[in-house]
Design a protein around this motif. Structure first.
Motif, PDB file in Angstrom:
ATOM      1  N   LYS A 111       0.837  -1.211   0.000  1.00  0.00           N
ATOM      2  CA  LYS A 111       0.000   0.000   0.000  1.00  0.00           C
ATOM      3  C   LYS A 111       0.870   1.259   0.000  1.00  0.00           C
ATOM      4  O   LYS A 111       0.620   2.209  -0.758  1.00  0.00           O
ATOM      5  N   VAL A 112       1.888   1.255   0.854  1.00  0.00           N
ATOM      6  CA  VAL A 112       2.775   2.421   0.945  1.00  0.00           C
ATOM      7  C   VAL A 112       3.479   2.658  -0.384  1.00  0.00           C
ATOM      8  O   VAL A 112       3.596   3.804  -0.875  1.00  0.00           O
ATOM      9  N   CYS A 113       3.945   1.584  -1.019  1.00  0.00           N
ATOM     10  CA  CYS A 113       4.650   1.708  -2.303  1.00  0.00           C
ATOM     11  C   CYS A 113       3.720   2.215  -3.401  1.00  0.00           C
ATOM     12  O   CYS A 113       4.106   3.067  -4.228  1.00  0.00           O
ATOM     13  N   PHE A 168       3.126   5.884  -2.924  1.00  0.00           N
ATOM     14  CA  PHE A 168       4.338   6.638  -3.276  1.00  0.00           C
ATOM     15  C   PHE A 168       4.463   6.779  -4.798  1.00  0.00           C
ATOM     16  O   PHE A 168       4.685   7.881  -5.323  1.00  0.00           O
ATOM     17  N   LEU A 169       4.319   5.666  -5.516  1.00  0.00           N
ATOM     18  CA  LEU A 169       4.461   5.704  -6.977  1.00  0.00           C
ATOM     19  C   LEU A 169       3.340   6.493  -7.627  1.00  0.00           C
ATOM     20  O   LEU A 169       3.529   7.153  -8.656  1.00  0.00           O
ATOM     21  N   ASP A 212      -0.890   0.082 -13.047  1.00  0.00           N
ATOM     22  CA  ASP A 212      -0.338  -1.119 -13.695  1.00  0.00           C
ATOM     23  C   ASP A 212       1.181  -1.093 -13.715  1.00  0.00           C
ATOM     24  O   ASP A 212       1.849  -2.092 -13.419  1.00  0.00           O
ATOM     25  N   GLU A 213       1.750   0.067 -14.055  1.00  0.00           N
ATOM     26  CA  GLU A 213       3.197   0.195 -14.104  1.00  0.00           C
ATOM     27  C   GLU A 213       3.781   0.096 -12.698  1.00  0.00           C
ATOM     28  O   GLU A 213       4.858  -0.501 -12.485  1.00  0.00           O
ATOM     29  N   ALA A 214       3.065   0.667 -11.730  1.00  0.00           N
ATOM     30  CA  ALA A 214       3.536   0.607 -10.352  1.00  0.00           C
ATOM     31  C   ALA A 214       3.606  -0.838  -9.866  1.00  0.00           C
ATOM     32  O   ALA A 214       4.567  -1.234  -9.195  1.00  0.00           O
ATOM     33  N   LEU A 215       2.574  -1.608 -10.175  1.00  0.00           N
ATOM     34  CA  LEU A 215       2.563  -3.019  -9.758  1.00  0.00           C
ATOM     35  C   LEU A 215       3.716  -3.787 -10.394  1.00  0.00           C
ATOM     36  O   LEU A 215       4.322  -4.664  -9.759  1.00  0.00           O
ATOM     37  N   LYS A 216       4.035  -3.460 -11.672  1.00  0.00           N
ATOM     38  CA  LYS A 216       5.173  -4.115 -12.321  1.00  0.00           C
ATOM     39  C   LYS A 216       6.480  -3.769 -11.615  1.00  0.00           C
ATOM     40  O   LYS A 216       7.344  -4.624 -11.421  1.00  0.00           O
ATOM     41  N   LEU A 217       6.647  -2.471 -11.248  1.00  0.00           N
ATOM     42  CA  LEU A 217       7.860  -2.056 -10.558  1.00  0.00           C
ATOM     43  C   LEU A 217       7.972  -2.705  -9.173  1.00  0.00           C
ATOM     44  O   LEU A 217       9.054  -3.149  -8.764  1.00  0.00           O
ATOM     45  N   ILE A 218       6.848  -2.743  -8.459  1.00  0.00           N
ATOM     46  CA  ILE A 218       6.855  -3.327  -7.106  1.00  0.00           C
ATOM     47  C   ILE A 218       7.169  -4.812  -7.166  1.00  0.00           C
ATOM     48  O   ILE A 218       7.856  -5.360  -6.300  1.00  0.00           O
ATOM     49  N   GLU A 219       6.708  -5.480  -8.238  1.00  0.00           N
ATOM     50  CA  GLU A 219       6.933  -6.916  -8.391  1.00  0.00           C
ATOM     51  C   GLU A 219       8.429  -7.227  -8.476  1.00  0.00           C
ATOM     52  O   GLU A 219       8.858  -8.317  -8.104  1.00  0.00           O
ATOM     53  N   ASN A 258      11.421   4.766   0.220  1.00  0.00           N
ATOM     54  CA  ASN A 258      11.149   4.530  -1.196  1.00  0.00           C
ATOM     55  C   ASN A 258      12.021   5.445  -2.073  1.00  0.00           C
ATOM     56  O   ASN A 258      12.329   6.580  -1.684  1.00  0.00           O
ATOM     57  N   TYR A 259      12.343   4.943  -3.260  1.00  0.00           N
ATOM     58  CA  TYR A 259      13.139   5.709  -4.225  1.00  0.00           C
ATOM     59  C   TYR A 259      12.581   5.446  -5.615  1.00  0.00           C
ATOM     60  O   TYR A 259      12.275   4.305  -5.973  1.00  0.00           O
ATOM     61  N   TYR A 260      12.420   6.540  -6.394  1.00  0.00           N
ATOM     62  CA  TYR A 260      11.996   6.373  -7.781  1.00  0.00           C
ATOM     63  C   TYR A 260      12.644   7.472  -8.633  1.00  0.00           C
ATOM     64  O   TYR A 260      12.557   8.663  -8.311  1.00  0.00           O
ATOM     65  N   ASN A 261      13.288   7.056  -9.723  1.00  0.00           N
ATOM     66  CA  ASN A 261      13.900   8.022 -10.634  1.00  0.00           C
ATOM     67  C   ASN A 261      14.170   7.339 -11.971  1.00  0.00           C
ATOM     68  O   ASN A 261      14.773   6.256 -12.016  1.00  0.00           O
ATOM     69  N   ASP A 262      13.674   7.963 -13.054  1.00  0.00           N
ATOM     70  CA  ASP A 262      13.905   7.465 -14.410  1.00  0.00           C
ATOM     71  C   ASP A 262      13.502   5.992 -14.568  1.00  0.00           C
ATOM     72  O   ASP A 262      14.238   5.165 -15.120  1.00  0.00           O
ATOM     73  N   GLY A 263      12.331   5.665 -14.005  1.00  0.00           N
ATOM     74  CA  GLY A 263      11.809   4.308 -14.162  1.00  0.00           C
ATOM     75  C   GLY A 263      12.419   3.282 -13.242  1.00  0.00           C
ATOM     76  O   GLY A 263      12.163   2.088 -13.346  1.00  0.00           O
ATOM     77  N   VAL A 264      13.275   3.733 -12.339  1.00  0.00           N
ATOM     78  CA  VAL A 264      13.892   2.797 -11.375  1.00  0.00           C
ATOM     79  C   VAL A 264      13.244   3.017 -10.023  1.00  0.00           C
ATOM     80  O   VAL A 264      13.175   4.153  -9.523  1.00  0.00           O
TER      81      VAL A 264
END
Length: 247
Positions: A11-13, A16-17, A25-32, A48-54
């Motif tokens: 939920k937190v992730c 954040f995303l 959908d993209e968030a779930l792929k990243l979390i996976e 949490n960290y997110y930058n340039d699709g990472v």
């Protein structure tokens, strides 16, 4: 993010995303692609960290009393304990089932044995009942023959001296006997024709120890063609051998 009651790492992730403009959908792929902490305590901190699709995430103890690793070990111990308890409960139930099956087999064998004994006892009771009936019938049976004076004399059953009355000689010599169950029958009926006689004029019962008119009665039909002997005191005739002499 400081964890509050009801939060989960997923939920937190996602929140954040979502704030970073990433679709669900993209968030779930990243979390996976990351390792999530299965259980969170209030006070844990989610980084949490997110930058340039990472995307990256991890959890620290924060103000909670346990660290994430200590919670994971405690959770594992609890799960292991519950598993062992379940295994023990399963084994106990299996043993109970085995004991019940063994008891069932034992009871089935006992029932089979008792049924065999019951069948044997019923057979013995039937045999005893049949023997009792046979003995009762024998005790209440009178054996007799109805014949002419001449035939009975010739057989040696009765005899008449030169001077005197007819008397019993040897009653055991009677032939072609019949029997009467005094429990259900009390009379003998016969005809003159069955003895080769034109009519019945005289009847005597041997041995002469039985009293006519007291122990038994003789009734001759008016046309003298038939006669009936009625046993009034059946008890005195039990186990007796009788010869009915007719002329």
């Amino acid at each position: 993010h400081e964890v509050k009651q009801g939060d989960s790492h997923l939920k937190v992730c996602l929140e954040f995303l979502s704030e970073k403009g990433v679709t669900e959908d993209e968030a779930l792929k990243l979390i996976e692609q990351t390792a999530l902490t299965a259980e969170l305590l209030p006070g844990f901190e989610v980084w949490n960290y997110y930058n340039d699709g990472v995307f990256g995430t991890f959890v620290t103890q924060g103000t909670a009393k346990l660290s994430p690793n200590a919670l994971a070990r405690a959770t594992k111990r609890r799960i292991d304990t519950e598993r062992q308890n379940l295994i023990q409960a399963r084994n106990q139930k299996e043993q109970e089932v085995q004991d019940l099956e063994s008891r069932r087999d034992e009871l089935s064998g006992e029932i089979h044995r008792l049924e065999g004994e019951r069948a044997q006892m019923m057979a013995q009771m039937d045999e005893m009942a049949a023997r009792n009936e046979g003995l009762a019938k024998e005790l209440n049976t009178v054996t007799y023959v109805v014949s002419t004076f001449r035939d009975l004399d010739r057989q040696g059953v009765i005899g008449k001296p030169a001077v005197g009355k007819w008397a019993t000689k040897d009653i055991s010599k009677i032939q072609n006997t019949s029997s009467l169950d005094l429990r259900s029958e009390r009379q003998i009926t016969f005809t003159a024709a069955s003895l080769g006689l034109g009519r019945i004029s005289k009847i005597l019962l041997f041995p002469r120890t039985f009293e006519d008119g007291k122990d038994y009665r003789i009734a001759i039909s008016e046309d003298r063609q038939s006669a009936t002997i009625v046993f009034d005191k059946t008890e005195v005739f039990r186990l007796s051998q009788l010869a009915v002499a007719v002329d």
